[in-house]
Design a protein around this motif. Structure first.
Motif, PDB file in Angstrom:
ATOM      1  N   ASP A  54     -18.760  24.581  98.138  1.00  0.00           N
ATOM      2  CA  ASP A  54     -17.339  24.648  97.784  1.00  0.00           C
ATOM      3  C   ASP A  54     -16.911  26.113  97.689  1.00  0.00           C
ATOM      4  O   ASP A  54     -16.679  26.640  96.604  1.00  0.00           O
ATOM      5  N   ARG A  55     -16.869  26.810  98.801  1.00  0.00           N
ATOM      6  CA  ARG A  55     -16.505  28.227  98.837  1.00  0.00           C
ATOM      7  C   ARG A  55     -15.650  28.469 100.069  1.00  0.00           C
ATOM      8  O   ARG A  55     -15.622  27.666 100.990  1.00  0.00           O
ATOM      9  N   PRO A  56     -15.010  29.600 100.132  1.00  0.00           N
ATOM     10  CA  PRO A  56     -14.236  29.909 101.347  1.00  0.00           C
ATOM     11  C   PRO A  56     -15.175  30.202 102.532  1.00  0.00           C
ATOM     12  O   PRO A  56     -14.816  29.948 103.680  1.00  0.00           O
ATOM     13  N   GLN A  57     -16.387  30.706 102.233  1.00  0.00           N
ATOM     14  CA  GLN A  57     -17.315  31.069 103.309  1.00  0.00           C
ATOM     15  C   GLN A  57     -18.110  29.859 103.771  1.00  0.00           C
ATOM     16  O   GLN A  57     -18.273  28.895 103.034  1.00  0.00           O
ATOM     17  N   GLN A  62     -31.226  27.425 105.080  1.00  0.00           N
ATOM     18  CA  GLN A  62     -32.314  28.224 105.649  1.00  0.00           C
ATOM     19  C   GLN A  62     -33.614  27.656 105.153  1.00  0.00           C
ATOM     20  O   GLN A  62     -33.884  27.693 103.950  1.00  0.00           O
ATOM     21  N   ALA A  68     -27.701  30.348 102.871  1.00  0.00           N
ATOM     22  CA  ALA A  68     -27.129  31.653 103.220  1.00  0.00           C
ATOM     23  C   ALA A  68     -25.626  31.518 103.270  1.00  0.00           C
ATOM     24  O   ALA A  68     -25.100  30.560 103.872  1.00  0.00           O
ATOM     25  N   ILE A  69     -24.953  32.448 102.581  1.00  0.00           N
ATOM     26  CA  ILE A  69     -23.495  32.457 102.609  1.00  0.00           C
ATOM     27  C   ILE A  69     -23.082  33.465 103.674  1.00  0.00           C
ATOM     28  O   ILE A  69     -23.404  34.654 103.581  1.00  0.00           O
ATOM     29  N   LEU A  70     -22.392  32.952 104.679  1.00  0.00           N
ATOM     30  CA  LEU A  70     -22.004  33.838 105.794  1.00  0.00           C
ATOM     31  C   LEU A  70     -20.728  34.562 105.384  1.00  0.00           C
ATOM     32  O   LEU A  70     -19.639  33.975 105.403  1.00  0.00           O
ATOM     33  N   GLU A  71     -20.870  35.837 105.019  1.00  0.00           N
ATOM     34  CA  GLU A  71     -19.749  36.533 104.390  1.00  0.00           C
ATOM     35  C   GLU A  71     -18.604  36.782 105.345  1.00  0.00           C
ATOM     36  O   GLU A  71     -17.487  36.994 104.919  1.00  0.00           O
ATOM     37  N   THR A  72     -18.856  36.767 106.612  1.00  0.00           N
ATOM     38  CA  THR A  72     -17.749  37.055 107.529  1.00  0.00           C
ATOM     39  C   THR A  72     -17.250  35.809 108.239  1.00  0.00           C
ATOM     40  O   THR A  72     -16.313  35.872 109.006  1.00  0.00           O
ATOM     41  N   PRO A 113     -28.324  25.550 111.232  1.00  0.00           N
ATOM     42  CA  PRO A 113     -28.151  26.207 112.536  1.00  0.00           C
ATOM     43  C   PRO A 113     -29.253  25.776 113.504  1.00  0.00           C
ATOM     44  O   PRO A 113     -30.417  25.662 113.119  1.00  0.00           O
ATOM     45  N   ILE A 147     -22.067  29.353 115.580  1.00  0.00           N
ATOM     46  CA  ILE A 147     -21.155  28.900 114.527  1.00  0.00           C
ATOM     47  C   ILE A 147     -20.168  27.897 115.110  1.00  0.00           C
ATOM     48  O   ILE A 147     -19.892  26.851 114.507  1.00  0.00           O
ATOM     49  N   LEU A 150     -21.627  24.515 115.414  1.00  0.00           N
ATOM     50  CA  LEU A 150     -21.812  23.860 114.101  1.00  0.00           C
ATOM     51  C   LEU A 150     -20.480  23.312 113.580  1.00  0.00           C
ATOM     52  O   LEU A 150     -20.397  22.181 113.096  1.00  0.00           O
TER      53      LEU A 150
END
Lengths: 178, 434
Positions: A54-57, A62, A68-72, A113, A147, A150
């Motif tokens: 539940d995040r924007p990222q 893994q 892993a939170i993909l920051e970009t 992934p 990405i 996915l």
């Protein structure tokens, strides 16, 4: 003196260069082609997703236990709103006049992934004046290492979920997606 | 001796006024010849061959009877008194009577003789009633006989049969009284109105009377009980008495048996009660009856005469209860109650006025306001009201805002350096493949 000023200028430039951020990539669960649907309208009232995702990222798995939170790589809205708007889009457009109300409790929203994207949800469909219908749907779509693949797999999962809901509402009992 | 006589039955021997006295004779029945005879001053009332029967009556005194007094049967003269004599023990008189044929056949074993002398005067609800046999019987006395209506025995009595002479018709024709039984009753309350001769009743049937009313002193309880002696004739109860004798198997006159019987009755609630027979004159009588609820009393089997426990009279009980009620009422503080009530009512009235004048309008206004508020609230929270929609949107917005804040806090927690150095270079998903 002149050299010192040049040095300072070069240092500041280097610092500012260090402060510059990498740009974000945004993704959405709403498919790009509009949905052709003449069925009954179902209002999506509430969506809950697991707190890990539940995040924007985007969050990817893994190994057995790693996350892993993909920051970009961000969702267009936060995941709950993204999910709801995508489901609402599949289930007959905007609200208004919809007598059936859908509540979705997402229990699994895994992104692995190179392997698959999976969706597991318990949902409850209630119509005014009828007993509610509670069903569980598990979906999994294979994806490759990118990405985009996915996110597309997640879009496919959502489409299948919407189909299952529509089918269940039509026949009045839990229907499994094809 | 035949002389002129003027008697009750008429005038006789008038012819001797002219011819002079002479001696009359009558034939006898003796077969033996005799030469010496006793002369009688008075002619025998009955000549030898007159048809009829002689009877002997027993009475306590002669009364106004005399030889020649008539005997009436249904007001017809049918015979006369022929002799009288004291009994040998001097305790009564035996009166010989002669009843002519054919009336003598009406004298049966059940026949009762009574004294018909004088005038029987009764003043009752029907007016003055005078009862007499005949004018001569008023003057010189007379006898009458008859049979009670219930007497079944119609056998004519034998010559020289004995009968009892009763004082008057009513006692003569009354059922046989049988053996007397004496009772003693002790009452704790005043017995005004109970006089000697007052009747004693059992279940309303009169079968005895009061013989004396005396005052006694009870030293242990320090009271003055009234002792009432009474005589009862159980046989007067009629068939009951006979049946009781049969059931309890004791002979008439067995005093111990009677005592035991009365003892049993007392155990089952037999009580004497002085009751008012007449509310105006206060005349009382003794009533024996069964009261199963009466408190148990030990029966004294040795007391003589038999003592029967008593109950207070119904009127006395009523009087006592009334007295108690009146006392209780007079003890009530009526005046202060009335004052308090009056004060309370006045306060209530004032309170009500205040309530009506001030509180009620306020309440009405308040209710109106509540009504209005509720209507507003109703329209505000109805399903598709704009307020509710706006509220939902606002809440969604708030949720998003809090989520953003949380995300920011999360991000800063993960990358505190990003405030200065910007977002770190993130690994691409392709690099993350295990």
């Amino acid at each position: 003196m002149h050299r010192l000023r040049n040095l300072c200028g070069a240092g500041l430039l280097a610092v500012l260069w260090g402060c510059s951020s990498t740009p974000n990539n945004y993704h959405t669960l709403v498919p790009s082609e509009p949905v052709r649907d003449g069925g009954q309208r179902i209002q999506v009232a509430r969506v809950a997703v697991p707190p890990q995702v539940d995040r924007p990222q985007l969050v990817v798995r893994q190994g057995q236990s790693g996350l892993a939170i993909l920051e970009t790589e961000w969702w267009g809205a936060n995941l709950v709103d993204e999910f709801r708007s995508a489901l609402q889009d599949q289930l007959g457009g905007p609200v208004g006049g919809g007598k059936a109300v859908l509540r979705v409790d997402v229990q699994r929203f895994d992104t692995v992934p190179g392997r698959y994207a999976s969706l597991e949800a318990v949902w409850r469909l209630t119509r005014s004046g009828e007993a509610g219908l509670t069903c569980r749907t598990s979906l999994q779509t294979a994806a490759d290492n990118s990405i985009a693949s996915l996110v597309n797999a997640h879009q496919a999962n959502l489409r299948k979920l919407a189909e299952a809901v529509r089918e269940s509402a039509r026949q009045g009992s839990c229907a499994q997606p094809a | 001796m035949v002389r002129p006589r003027i008697g009750v039955g008429g005038v006789s021997g008038v012819d001797t006024l002219l011819s002079g006295s002479f001696i009359g004779a009558d034939a006898g029945e003796s077969k033996v010849p005799a030469k010496s005879f006793v002369g009688l001053e008075l002619p025998p009332p009955i000549t030898y061959d007159e048809k009829g029967k002689r009877f002997v009556l027993t009475a306590s005194d002669l009364g106004s009877l005399d030889i020649g007094s008539s005997i009436y049967y249904r007001k017809i003269p049918v015979g006369e008194v022929v002799s009288f004599a004291l009994q040998n023990d001097g305790k009564g008189v035996e009166i010989g009577v002669f009843v002519q044929a054919p009336y003598d056949s009406f004298v049966t074993a059940d026949t009762r003789f009574w004294n018909a002398s004088g005038v029987d005067m009764q003043i009752g609800a029907n007016g003055l009633k005078i009862d007499t046999e005949s004018l001569s019987s008023i003057l010189v006395g007379g006898l009458a006989f008859g049979s009670p209506d219930f007497a079944p025995q119609a056998e004519p009595a034998a010559d020289q049969a004995h009968f009892q002479l009763f004082a008057d018709r009513d006692t003569a024709l009354a059922p046989p009284t049988g053996q007397a039984q004496y009772l003693q009753l002790r009452f704790d309350q005043a017995m005004r109105g109970l006089s000697v001769g007052a009747p004693v009743e059992f279940k309303g049937v009169e079968f005895g009377r009061v013989t004396s009313v005396k005052l006694d002193y009870d030293a242990t309880r320090q009271t003055f009980p009234v002792v009432v002696d009474a005589v009862i004739y159980p046989q007067r109860l009629g068939p009951v008495h006979r049946k009781m004798l049969n059931v309890f198997k004791h002979a008439e006159g067995d005093m111990d048996g009677a005592r035991r019987l009365i003892g049993t009755f007392v155990e089952h609630g037999l009580r004497a009660q002085a009751r008012s027979g007449n509310l105006i004159t206060g005349q009382m009588f003794i009533s024996l009856d069964f009261y199963p609820d009466a408190p148990k009393v030990a029966f004294d089997k040795t007391a003589d005469p038999i003592t029967i426990p008593t109950l207070p009279g119904s009127l006395e009980q009523l009087q006592e209860q009334l007295q108690r009620v009146v006392e209780r009422i007079s003890k009530l503080p009526l005046e202060s109650i009335a004052n308090n009530l009056d004060g309370s009512l006045r306060e209530l009235r004032a309170s009500l006025k205040q309530f009506n004048g001030q509180t009620l309008p306020d309440v009405k206004v308040a209710l109106d306001e509540v009504h209005q508020t509720l209507r507003t609230a109703n329209s505000a929270i109805s399903e598709d009201s704009p307020q509710r929609e706006r509220m939902g949107e606002t809440l969604d917005e708030l949720e998003r805002m809090s989520r953003s804040l949380r995300d920011l806090a999360d991000y800063l927690g993960r990358h505190p350096e990003s405030l200065i150095r910007g977002r770190p270079k993130a690994a691409s998903a392709t690099d993350l493949e295990p």
